[in-house]
Scaffold this motif. Structure first.
Motif, mmCIF file in Angstrom:
data_model
loop_
_atom_site.group_PDB
_atom_site.id
_atom_site.type_symbol
_atom_site.label_atom_id
_atom_site.label_comp_id
_atom_site.label_asym_id
_atom_site.label_seq_id
_atom_site.Cartn_x
_atom_site.Cartn_y
_atom_site.Cartn_z
ATOM 1 N N GLY A 1 0.867 -1.333 -0.013
ATOM 2 C CA GLY A 1 -0.006 0.063 -0.088
ATOM 3 C C GLY A 1 0.861 1.265 -0.132
ATOM 4 N N GLU A 2 0.278 2.393 0.271
ATOM 5 C CA GLU A 2 0.908 3.696 0.188
ATOM 6 C C GLU A 2 1.907 3.941 1.558
ATOM 7 N N MET A 3 3.047 4.131 1.062
ATOM 8 C CA MET A 3 4.164 4.417 2.002
ATOM 9 C C MET A 3 4.155 5.968 2.285
ATOM 10 N N LYS A 4 4.383 6.509 3.222
ATOM 11 C CA LYS A 4 4.663 7.612 3.565
ATOM 12 C C LYS A 4 6.262 7.821 4.138
ATOM 13 N N THR A 5 7.051 8.857 3.754
ATOM 14 C CA THR A 5 8.271 8.921 4.297
ATOM 15 C C THR A 5 8.107 9.909 5.331
ATOM 16 N N ILE A 6 8.612 9.486 6.605
ATOM 17 C CA ILE A 6 8.665 10.317 8.052
ATOM 18 C C ILE A 6 10.140 10.563 8.170
ATOM 19 N N GLU A 7 10.368 11.810 8.874
ATOM 20 C CA GLU A 7 11.666 11.951 9.393
ATOM 21 C C GLU A 7 11.433 12.646 10.992
ATOM 22 N N VAL A 8 12.292 11.753 11.663
ATOM 23 C CA VAL A 8 12.398 11.910 13.057
ATOM 24 C C VAL A 8 13.438 12.542 13.512
ATOM 25 N N GLN A 9 13.661 13.614 14.409
ATOM 26 C CA GLN A 9 14.741 14.390 14.699
ATOM 27 C C GLN A 9 15.063 13.686 16.359
#
Length: 113
Positions: A17-25
């Motif tokens: 399915g749909e993947m969303k990119t996330i960034e974690v500080q």
């Protein structure tokens, strides 16, 4: 939430399915990973060597990776790797679970403490 850390040979998860990119500080740096939903379960995929396999093993920011997973609520992690074996009875592609781990890397921080 569950996570897969992909090593050499596993750079992304397909057909989920749909993947969303996330960034974690984190206090150790920024971590980029992909997040999706699989059969109602939140799943995160983190490419150990970075997208495009650009980070060599001795430069991987393990502390940032693990802290980022913790900060977003991951409670189970499956880490993959691609290595060889001297045991002829183990065929390529078999799943093996380690019972011992010897870390011979040098020059990187080993722990959070």
């Amino acid at each position: 939430m569950k996570a897969i850390i992909g090593g050499t040979g596993i750079y992304q998860i397909e057909n989920v399915g749909e993947m969303k990119t996330i960034e974690v500080q984190t206090p150790y740096g920024i971590v980029s990973m992909d997040q999706t939903l699989v059969n109602g379960v939140e799943l995160v995929f983190l490419a150990r060597h970075g997208k495009g396999h650009k980070t060599p093993p001795h430069m991987i920011n393990y502390r940032a990776n693990m802290m980022a997973l913790k900060e977003i609520g991951v409670d189970e992690v499956l880490g993959t790797c691609a290595v060889g074996s001297c045991h002829e009875e183990l065929a390529p592609g078999e799943l093996v679970l380690m019972t011992d781990f010897l870390d011979f890397t040098k020059g990187r921080t080993q722990t959070y403490f």
